[in-house]
Design a protein around this motif. Structure first.
Motif, PDB file in Angstrom:
ATOM      1  N   LYS A 113       0.797  -1.228   0.000  1.00 54.30           N
ATOM      2  CA  LYS A 113       0.000   0.000   0.000  1.00 54.30           C
ATOM      3  C   LYS A 113       0.831   1.280   0.000  1.00 54.30           C
ATOM      4  O   LYS A 113       0.357   2.336  -0.438  1.00 54.30           O
ATOM      5  CB  LYS A 113      -0.943   0.010   1.213  1.00 54.30           C
ATOM      6  N   ASP A 114       2.063   1.220   0.508  1.00 53.32           N
ATOM      7  CA  ASP A 114       2.862   2.439   0.640  1.00 53.32           C
ATOM      8  C   ASP A 114       3.782   2.722  -0.540  1.00 53.32           C
ATOM      9  O   ASP A 114       4.390   3.797  -0.600  1.00 53.32           O
ATOM     10  CB  ASP A 114       3.724   2.370   1.917  1.00 53.32           C
ATOM     11  N   PHE A 115       3.875   1.771  -1.494  1.00 55.06           N
ATOM     12  CA  PHE A 115       4.859   1.950  -2.560  1.00 55.06           C
ATOM     13  C   PHE A 115       4.320   1.584  -3.938  1.00 55.06           C
ATOM     14  O   PHE A 115       3.448   0.729  -4.066  1.00 55.06           O
ATOM     15  CB  PHE A 115       6.111   1.110  -2.274  1.00 55.06           C
ATOM     16  N   GLU A 116       4.884   2.267  -4.945  1.00 58.98           N
ATOM     17  CA  GLU A 116       4.587   1.984  -6.353  1.00 58.98           C
ATOM     18  C   GLU A 116       5.776   1.227  -6.942  1.00 58.98           C
ATOM     19  O   GLU A 116       6.886   1.776  -7.005  1.00 58.98           O
ATOM     20  CB  GLU A 116       4.409   3.295  -7.132  1.00 58.98           C
ATOM     21  N   PRO A 117       5.611  -0.012  -7.362  1.00 61.81           N
ATOM     22  CA  PRO A 117       6.723  -0.733  -7.994  1.00 61.81           C
ATOM     23  C   PRO A 117       7.150  -0.043  -9.286  1.00 61.81           C
ATOM     24  O   PRO A 117       6.304   0.302 -10.118  1.00 61.81           O
ATOM     25  CB  PRO A 117       6.138  -2.116  -8.271  1.00 61.81           C
ATOM     26  N   ILE A 118       8.442   0.172  -9.430  1.00 62.06           N
ATOM     27  CA  ILE A 118       8.976   0.767 -10.651  1.00 62.06           C
ATOM     28  C   ILE A 118       9.637  -0.300 -11.518  1.00 62.06           C
ATOM     29  O   ILE A 118       9.292  -0.471 -12.685  1.00 62.06           O
ATOM     30  CB  ILE A 118      10.008   1.871 -10.327  1.00 62.06           C
ATOM     31  N   ALA A 119      10.578  -1.041 -10.939  1.00 63.03           N
ATOM     32  CA  ALA A 119      11.267  -2.066 -11.723  1.00 63.03           C
ATOM     33  C   ALA A 119      12.052  -3.010 -10.833  1.00 63.03           C
ATOM     34  O   ALA A 119      12.706  -2.558  -9.884  1.00 63.03           O
ATOM     35  CB  ALA A 119      12.224  -1.405 -12.722  1.00 63.03           C
ATOM     36  N   PRO A 120      12.019  -4.316 -11.132  1.00 63.98           N
ATOM     37  CA  PRO A 120      12.998  -5.214 -10.515  1.00 63.98           C
ATOM     38  C   PRO A 120      14.344  -4.903 -11.161  1.00 63.98           C
ATOM     39  O   PRO A 120      14.395  -4.511 -12.337  1.00 63.98           O
ATOM     40  CB  PRO A 120      12.494  -6.607 -10.897  1.00 63.98           C
ATOM     41  N   VAL A 121      15.424  -5.047 -10.426  1.00 60.77           N
ATOM     42  CA  VAL A 121      16.729  -4.632 -10.942  1.00 60.77           C
ATOM     43  C   VAL A 121      17.683  -5.810 -11.112  1.00 60.77           C
ATOM     44  O   VAL A 121      18.270  -6.003 -12.178  1.00 60.77           O
ATOM     45  CB  VAL A 121      17.372  -3.570 -10.024  1.00 60.77           C
ATOM     46  N   ALA A 122      17.852  -6.590 -10.056  1.00 64.07           N
ATOM     47  CA  ALA A 122      18.836  -7.670 -10.130  1.00 64.07           C
ATOM     48  C   ALA A 122      18.511  -8.746  -9.109  1.00 64.07           C
ATOM     49  O   ALA A 122      17.768  -8.516  -8.150  1.00 64.07           O
ATOM     50  CB  ALA A 122      20.243  -7.129  -9.889  1.00 64.07           C
ATOM     51  N   THR A 123      19.054  -9.910  -9.332  1.00 62.77           N
ATOM     52  CA  THR A 123      18.917 -11.002  -8.376  1.00 62.77           C
ATOM     53  C   THR A 123      20.305 -11.573  -8.090  1.00 62.77           C
ATOM     54  O   THR A 123      21.141 -11.644  -9.000  1.00 62.77           O
ATOM     55  CB  THR A 123      17.980 -12.105  -8.906  1.00 62.77           C
ATOM     56  N   VAL A 124      20.537 -11.932  -6.852  1.00 63.46           N
ATOM     57  CA  VAL A 124      21.839 -12.474  -6.458  1.00 63.46           C
ATOM     58  C   VAL A 124      21.642 -13.578  -5.421  1.00 63.46           C
ATOM     59  O   VAL A 124      20.712 -13.523  -4.616  1.00 63.46           O
ATOM     60  CB  VAL A 124      22.764 -11.396  -5.855  1.00 63.46           C
TER      61      VAL A 124
END
Length: 322
Positions: A113-124
């Motif tokens: 509820k508090d955030f707007e997803p913009i983009a996944p960036v990386a996985t490690v």
């Protein structure tokens, strides 16, 4: 009646013009990118690479600000309470955004509820490393030692509620051992004590510890991904010794909920372009981070799925943070 309709149409047109103007002029000043973890960790490393790239693409400085503490909750709360204008962004990790809601008894933000997803960036992947003086040279040797002396050996993490912490609890549960957890305020101080042999081992993200592994300052026993990492193929997966063990870390970018849609769309499009650029991808790969692309909608779906997934794992492990 006709005047009313014309007035409403005029207002709608004005709002549309304002919205487009926001996107056209955004950003008109520096952007703050909050990283709710300490310097030196995966999120910090990835955030600084992305911030430098975005600064060039957006024509305004993107400044990374570390706000560590409480497993990422402090910095995330700060971001959630910021103005929804696109000038405060949150670069965070899955442990804070997807695990903390079930790990902590209460958290000062809502990841959905508090955030707007913009983009996944990386996985490690994370990797379990030990001081070179530690006797165990493999996961099977560590497990045998831990079973012989329950609660005797300790593992360090980046703090209560972090993925590093939960991975240790998962190992305790799935391997039927009892390693004692020692929380630190960030991965850097945790690794410092492993390097100094104050604590024998730690779970740390691959980017934050890869240089130490290559230099022989720590010994890697296993990665947390289901399979070996392409960036460190010589390190066995923990699942090769503990079947079913798996837990990767992802890094993602969020805006504050309520940020104008045109602004979030511009940020998302810019991120897609940046992550498709070989220069940034190579820089991330050099740090052991694999680019993870997706639309805001796909990122939102992934986040919701991970919240459900980790809630089950937390329950099974019995881990809880006050």
């Amino acid at each position: 009646m006709l005047r009313t309709i014309r007035a409403i149409a005029g207002i709608a047109m004005a709002l549309s013009v304002v919205g487009h103007a926001q996107a056209d002029t955004y950003p008109s000043k520096p952007i703050q990118m909050i990283v709710p973890q300490a310097p030196g960790g995966t999120n910090d490393i990835v955030a600084r690479l992305v911030a430098a790239d975005l600064s060039q693409r957006l024509g305004q400085q993107v400044v990374v600000e570390n706000r560590p503490g409480a497993g990422g909750n402090i910095g995330t709360q700060t971001a959630a309470r910021s103005a929804p204008d696109g000038y405060t962004l949150l670069m965070t990790i899955s442990s804070t955004q997807a695990i903390n809601p079930s790990l902590y008894r209460s958290i000062p933000f809502d990841p959905i509820k508090d955030f707007e997803p913009i983009a996944p960036v990386a996985t490690v992947p994370n990797v379990l490393v030990v001081n070179p003086a530690f006797p165990a040279k493999s996961m099977s040797e560590l497990i045998a030692m831990a079973k012989a002396k329950p609660d005797y050996y300790r593992f360090a993490s980046a703090g209560n509620g972090t993925l590093n912490h939960l991975l240790g609890e998962m190992l305790n549960s799935m391997a039927a051992i009892k390693l004692e957890h020692v929380p630190y305020k960030g991965v850097a101080p945790a690794l410092n004590d492993v390097l100094g042999n104050q604590v024998p081992m730690a779970f740390a993200s691959l980017p934050s510890v890869l240089a130490h592994i290559k230099a022989g300052k720590v010994r890697a026993l296993g990665v947390s991904s289901a399979k070996r990492s392409p960036f460190a193929p010589d390190i066995p997966a923990i699942s090769e010794t503990v079947p079913g063990y798996s837990g990767d870390l992802w890094v993602g970018l969020f805006a504050v909920r309520g940020t104008p849609k045109d602004v979030t769309q511009k940020l998302a499009a810019t991120m897609q372009t940046a992550l498709g650029d070989k220069t940034l991808r190579d820089k991330l790969a050099a740090q052991g981070a694999e680019v993870l692309t997706g639309t805001p909608q796909q990122f939102s779906t992934m986040l919701r799925g991970d919240i459900d997934k980790w809630a089950k794992i937390v329950k099974q492990s019995g881990a809880q943070v006050d």
